[in-house]
Design a protein around this motif. Sequence first.
Motif, PDB file in Angstrom:
ATOM      1  N   GLU A  84      34.146  37.027  44.117  1.00 47.85           N
ATOM      2  CA  GLU A  84      35.101  37.506  43.112  1.00 47.85           C
ATOM      3  C   GLU A  84      35.849  38.770  43.542  1.00 47.85           C
ATOM      4  OE1 GLU A  84      31.835  36.686  41.711  1.00 47.85           O
ATOM      5  OE2 GLU A  84      32.684  34.668  41.510  1.00 47.85           O
ATOM      6  N   ARG A  85      35.754  39.140  44.795  1.00 48.81           N
ATOM      7  CA  ARG A  85      36.525  40.279  45.296  1.00 48.81           C
ATOM      8  C   ARG A  85      37.874  39.788  45.812  1.00 48.81           C
ATOM      9  NH1 ARG A  85      33.837  45.047  46.148  1.00 48.81           N
ATOM     10  NH2 ARG A  85      35.422  45.688  47.646  1.00 48.81           N
ATOM     11  N   ASP A  86      38.837  40.693  45.832  1.00 47.41           N
ATOM     12  CA  ASP A  86      40.160  40.373  46.361  1.00 47.41           C
ATOM     13  C   ASP A  86      40.601  41.563  47.197  1.00 47.41           C
ATOM     14  OD1 ASP A  86      43.066  40.231  46.606  1.00 47.41           O
ATOM     15  OD2 ASP A  86      42.963  38.566  45.195  1.00 47.41           O
ATOM     16  N   ASP A  87      40.643  41.384  48.503  1.00 47.26           N
ATOM     17  CA  ASP A  87      40.966  42.497  49.403  1.00 47.26           C
ATOM     18  C   ASP A  87      42.346  43.075  49.112  1.00 47.26           C
ATOM     19  OD1 ASP A  87      38.536  42.265  50.646  1.00 47.26           O
ATOM     20  OD2 ASP A  87      39.280  40.973  52.263  1.00 47.26           O
ATOM     21  N   HIS A  88      43.306  42.217  48.749  1.00 48.22           N
ATOM     22  CA  HIS A  88      44.659  42.694  48.454  1.00 48.22           C
ATOM     23  C   HIS A  88      44.644  43.609  47.227  1.00 48.22           C
ATOM     24  CE1 HIS A  88      48.931  42.983  48.323  1.00 48.22           C
ATOM     25  NE2 HIS A  88      49.088  42.163  47.294  1.00 48.22           N
ATOM     26  N   CYS A  89      43.935  43.196  46.196  1.00 44.00           N
ATOM     27  CA  CYS A  89      43.828  44.025  44.993  1.00 44.00           C
ATOM     28  C   CYS A  89      43.096  45.330  45.283  1.00 44.00           C
ATOM     29  CB  CYS A  89      43.100  43.254  43.890  1.00 44.00           C
ATOM     30  SG  CYS A  89      44.054  41.910  43.155  1.00 44.00           S
ATOM     31  N   GLU A  90      42.091  45.263  46.124  1.00 41.74           N
ATOM     32  CA  GLU A  90      41.355  46.473  46.492  1.00 41.74           C
ATOM     33  C   GLU A  90      42.257  47.463  47.222  1.00 41.74           C
ATOM     34  OE1 GLU A  90      38.169  47.306  45.877  1.00 41.74           O
ATOM     35  OE2 GLU A  90      37.596  45.462  44.839  1.00 41.74           O
ATOM     36  N   ARG A  91      43.086  46.954  48.126  1.00 41.67           N
ATOM     37  CA  ARG A  91      43.993  47.841  48.867  1.00 41.67           C
ATOM     38  C   ARG A  91      45.029  48.482  47.947  1.00 41.67           C
ATOM     39  NH1 ARG A  91      43.608  43.648  52.780  1.00 41.67           N
ATOM     40  NH2 ARG A  91      45.511  42.675  51.960  1.00 41.67           N
ATOM     41  N   LEU A  92      45.379  47.780  46.879  1.00 42.04           N
ATOM     42  CA  LEU A  92      46.344  48.322  45.929  1.00 42.04           C
ATOM     43  C   LEU A  92      45.723  49.340  44.977  1.00 42.04           C
ATOM     44  CD1 LEU A  92      48.290  45.045  45.035  1.00 42.04           C
ATOM     45  CD2 LEU A  92      49.120  46.956  46.425  1.00 42.04           C
ATOM     46  N   GLY A  93      44.411  49.503  45.051  1.00 44.59           N
ATOM     47  CA  GLY A  93      43.739  50.488  44.213  1.00 44.59           C
ATOM     48  C   GLY A  93      43.260  49.954  42.878  1.00 44.59           C
ATOM     49  N   PHE A  94      43.311  48.635  42.674  1.00 43.20           N
ATOM     50  CA  PHE A  94      42.827  48.057  41.423  1.00 43.20           C
ATOM     51  C   PHE A  94      41.301  48.022  41.450  1.00 43.20           C
ATOM     52  CE2 PHE A  94      46.882  45.248  41.584  1.00 43.20           C
ATOM     53  CZ  PHE A  94      47.662  46.354  41.282  1.00 43.20           C
ATOM     54  N   GLY A  95      40.700  48.241  40.312  1.00 40.06           N
ATOM     55  CA  GLY A  95      39.250  48.195  40.211  1.00 40.06           C
ATOM     56  C   GLY A  95      38.764  46.804  39.832  1.00 40.06           C
ATOM     57  N   ARG A  96      37.695  46.347  40.441  1.00 36.97           N
ATOM     58  CA  ARG A  96      37.160  45.025  40.105  1.00 36.97           C
ATOM     59  C   ARG A  96      36.491  45.067  38.736  1.00 36.97           C
ATOM     60  NH1 ARG A  96      32.417  41.894  41.773  1.00 36.97           N
ATOM     61  NH2 ARG A  96      31.673  43.701  42.940  1.00 36.97           N
ATOM     62  N   LEU A  97      36.686  44.023  37.953  1.00 41.82           N
ATOM     63  CA  LEU A  97      36.063  43.938  36.628  1.00 41.82           C
ATOM     64  C   LEU A  97      34.590  43.564  36.815  1.00 41.82           C
ATOM     65  CD1 LEU A  97      36.738  44.068  33.544  1.00 41.82           C
ATOM     66  CD2 LEU A  97      36.904  41.567  33.621  1.00 41.82           C
ATOM     67  N   HIS A  98      33.738  44.570  36.843  1.00 41.28           N
ATOM     68  CA  HIS A  98      32.321  44.334  37.116  1.00 41.28           C
ATOM     69  C   HIS A  98      31.624  43.616  35.969  1.00 41.28           C
ATOM     70  CE1 HIS A  98      32.206  46.634  40.863  1.00 41.28           C
ATOM     71  NE2 HIS A  98      32.969  47.524  40.273  1.00 41.28           N
ATOM     72  N   GLU A  99      32.249  43.585  34.809  1.00 40.94           N
ATOM     73  CA  GLU A  99      31.624  42.906  33.672  1.00 40.94           C
ATOM     74  C   GLU A  99      31.658  41.383  33.808  1.00 40.94           C
ATOM     75  OE1 GLU A  99      32.513  47.001  32.476  1.00 40.94           O
ATOM     76  OE2 GLU A  99      33.649  45.425  33.510  1.00 40.94           O
ATOM     77  N   TYR A 100      32.396  40.892  34.798  1.00 40.46           N
ATOM     78  CA  TYR A 100      32.409  39.445  35.029  1.00 40.46           C
ATOM     79  C   TYR A 100      31.101  39.016  35.676  1.00 40.46           C
ATOM     80  CZ  TYR A 100      33.472  34.901  37.039  1.00 40.46           C
ATOM     81  OH  TYR A 100      33.435  33.564  37.396  1.00 40.46           O
ATOM     82  N   ASP A 101      30.447  38.048  35.076  1.00 47.84           N
ATOM     83  CA  ASP A 101      29.183  37.523  35.597  1.00 47.84           C
ATOM     84  C   ASP A 101      29.238  36.002  35.537  1.00 47.84           C
ATOM     85  OD1 ASP A 101      26.618  36.881  36.324  1.00 47.84           O
ATOM     86  OD2 ASP A 101      25.655  37.700  34.528  1.00 47.84           O
ATOM     87  N   SER A 102      29.443  35.388  36.671  1.00 50.26           N
ATOM     88  CA  SER A 102      29.599  33.931  36.712  1.00 50.26           C
ATOM     89  C   SER A 102      28.358  33.198  36.213  1.00 50.26           C
ATOM     90  CB  SER A 102      29.934  33.474  38.137  1.00 50.26           C
ATOM     91  OG  SER A 102      28.899  33.848  39.034  1.00 50.26           O
ATOM     92  N   GLU A 103      27.204  33.894  36.200  1.00 52.18           N
ATOM     93  CA  GLU A 103      25.966  33.279  35.731  1.00 52.18           C
ATOM     94  C   GLU A 103      25.676  33.610  34.273  1.00 52.18           C
ATOM     95  OE1 GLU A 103      24.140  31.095  37.460  1.00 52.18           O
ATOM     96  OE2 GLU A 103      25.787  31.238  38.898  1.00 52.18           O
ATOM     97  N   GLY A 104      26.541  34.411  33.654  1.00 51.47           N
ATOM     98  CA  GLY A 104      26.359  34.717  32.244  1.00 51.47           C
ATOM     99  C   GLY A 104      26.556  33.468  31.396  1.00 51.47           C
TER     100      GLY A 104
END
Length: 281
Positions: free
Chosen positions: A149-169
């Motif tokens: 669920e990471r996106d290197d392009h979004c990371e380089r742009l300074g966006f924060g990953r939504l850690h509340e996402y849990d595919s096993e939830g």
Amino acid sequence: MEFVLEEGKRVHEECSTLILPALSIGNVGQLAVDLLVASTGAERVGYLDDPNLLPCVGNDAYGLLPCGDLALPLEVYESSSIATALAQQRSPVAKGMMIKFAENIADFAASSGKKHVVLLSSLDFQRLHNLDMSRGPQVYYLSNSETDERDDHCERLGFGRLHEYDSEGRCWKYLSSVFEEKSKEELSFPSEDELEDIDYYPSLPFAALFSAFKARGLKVTCLLCYCSEGDNIPDAFLLAEAASKLMSLSPDKFHGEEGGKWRIPFSWKSMYGAPPDMSMF
């Protein structure tokens, strides 16, 4: 869901990216799409007729002069110069019909040749637990471009990953099972009385849309910001600018007013009603 092409218009196959809002607090996603439509000079090519949307009608949101065009619940715009289509949703989904609506619009996107879907939406500020004011307003993302669920392009742009996402939830797994045709799991979404804090995010419209597009094999990127109800224009600019960065669009080339980067939609001029009558003071 039926796509109705406007008379004299055609769909541009090169517009393989679709940007659309997911309705939420403050209507930030819709306001951001308004900004993008007005600033890119995108033209309406048609509208989507879906029985799961509540009916609504209004005046043209972008034209400076009254020309008789009406704004409808779900419209499709295209800008061939940036190879992007934009869908503007103006009315909410009927209660209990979000899954069906997400399924329908995902089918439309897949059948019309879209390769990448960008969802713009907002989250309740009260849910933000780790507030870092030193960085200013933060944009968060959710993407299916990588298995983690990471996106290197979004990371380089300074966006924060939504850690509340849990595919096993439990709720995220339910959404995945609903849209995946080969899924054999029989899961159910908790009732309103059974919802817990961890179920807030998958209960929002963006979660159903993300899961539906993902199940259709499309690349999906959700851009999200936390906000409260009120004047959400700054939040709309935040998401619109984030979408521009994601798509490598230069606002300097937009059709801004008086040399500015952004063109304010004409409908915003009456967003808070007419100014007060100063003679009363």
